[in-house]
Design an enzyme around this catalytic site. Structure first.
Site: not given
Ligand code: UD1
Length: 343
Positions: A126, A151, A155
């Site tokens: 990742s 987590y 990785k």
């Molecule tokens: C995270 C992990 C990644 C992992 C993936 C799988 C980190 C930095 N990244 O990705 O390694 O493989 O999860 O689960 O640890 N968001 C909202 N509202 C929501 C959900 C998400 O605003 O309800 C925003 C988050 O704040 C983030 C973006 O959407 O900025 C993406 O979030 P998400 O889909 O959870 O992925 P990552 O956090 O990038």
């Protein structure tokens, strides 16, 4: 004779899309999964798309005796290892579970590979290994930062385990794929992401809210140092991502590279903000999405997107799908779940 590939975690989200691409490329696939975060119904979807049912065994990769028996039962040419726990927040609550699942699974596979002459393993890593990047886009030579969660640490440690094992002279090869943010579903809407309970990831939360399953969604922070204040990610279509695995496995099995370990970033090369993605969803679904801005989520990276040049040039792979088509595929999949009464 068709080459036989072991796909661990093959009923999961990225795993199932990869099994489809492998079967369509002529590989024979054996899936193992403990079904802790997926459902055996996925096999039906794969069968409907490809016309072929993959072999499946319900096995936990941490169970060494079961794995030994599996390697006796089949002769594998290569392995794609997806099986892992992947919720960042849960890993903070249950670190030992994460270390046991994610580390022991890989160690078991590596230990069994040489004695059974399995040539190579593709490992699901990742972009989380880069932490908060000093600059974007980020390439494979960027420094690895201290992990922000157990987590993420699994990785990093797993990448090191692979490197150390191969440098010890073990007769195996590996390709480590660092995914950015995989989203979307197969265009047939036969398979897609199926979160158990409340989704932690952005896109399933968006599509469930669009469907009315969730009242509204929370955008975690609009005070980041980005043009619209929300976080930026590199959202990569899951089928595009799956295709890279087929190229990687072929590269190892056909010795197209002299290097025993190779690392590739898999992303589009374009960063998109959370708010921009919501806009695109509203456009393609013609739904207006109720959302509110809430505080930042602990551990989130502000912005990260890939420099995918190495994968483009060396693997001859590029992310092809547009973000609109990708979001439309996620929405079709959510609609399909509704039709089936799954959600
Ligand atoms: C995270 C992990 C990644 C992992 C993936 C799988 C980190 C930095 N990244 O990705 O390694 O493989 O999860 O689960 O640890 N968001 C909202 N509202 C929501 C959900 C998400 O605003 O309800 C925003 C988050 O704040 C983030 C973006 O959407 O900025 C993406 O979030 P998400 O889909 O959870 O992925 P990552 O956090 O990038």
């Amino acid at each position: 004779m068709a080459k036989k590939i072991l796909v661990t975690g093959g009923t999961g989200y990225i795993g199932s899309h990869t099994v489809v691409e492998l079967q369509q490329a002529g590989y024979e696939v054996v899936i193992i999964d403990n079904l802790s975060n997926s459902n055996a119904d996925v096999l039906e979807g794969i069968t409907r798309i490809t016309g072929k049912r993959p072999l499946f065994d319900k096995i936990d990769c941490t169970d060494f005796n079961a794995m030994k028996a599996l390697f006796k039962k089949y002769t594998f040419d290569g392995i794609i290892h997806f099986a892992a726990s992947k919720a960042v927040g849960e890993s903070v609550q249950k670190p030992l579970m994460y270390y046991r699942n994610n580390l022991v699974s890989l160690i078991n596979l590596l230990e069994l590979m040489p004695e059974h002459n399995v040539k190579g393993i593709v490992f699901s890593s990742s972009c989380t290994v880069y932490g908060e990047p000093d600059m974007n886009p980020i390439d494979e030579n960027a420094p690895i930062k201290p992990a922000a969660s157990p987590y993420g640490n699994t990785k990093q440690i797993n990448e090191e385990i692979i490197q150390d094992f191969i440098h010890s002279g073990a007769p195996v090869k590996s390709i480590i794929l660092r995914y950015f943010n995989p989203i979307g579903a197969h265009p047939s809407a036969e398979i897609g992401e199926l979160p158990l309970g409340v989704p932690q990831n952005l896109v399933p939360y968006i599509t469930q809210t669009g469907m009315g399953i969730r009242k509204k969604m929370s955008v975690f922070g609009n005070d980041y140092n980005t043009p619209d204040g929300s976080c930026i990610r590199d959202f990569i279509n899951v089928v595009d991502l799956a295709k890279a695995h087929v190229i990687a496995i072929e590269r190892m099995l056909e010795d197209k590279s002299d290097e025993k370990v190779e690392i590739f970033n898999l992303g589009t090369g374009t960063g998109l903000s959370v708010l921009e993605l919501i806009n695109i969803f509203e456009k393609v679904s013609e739904e207006s999405l109720p959302y509110e801005i809430v505080g930042r989520r602990e551990g989130d990276i502000e912005q990260i997107w890939a420099q995918p040049d190495k994968a483009n040039k060396v693997l001859g792979w590029t992310a092809k799908e547009t973000i609109e088509d990708t979001m439309a595929s996620a929405w079709r999949w959510q609609q399909r779940l509704r039709e089936k009464g799954t959600m």
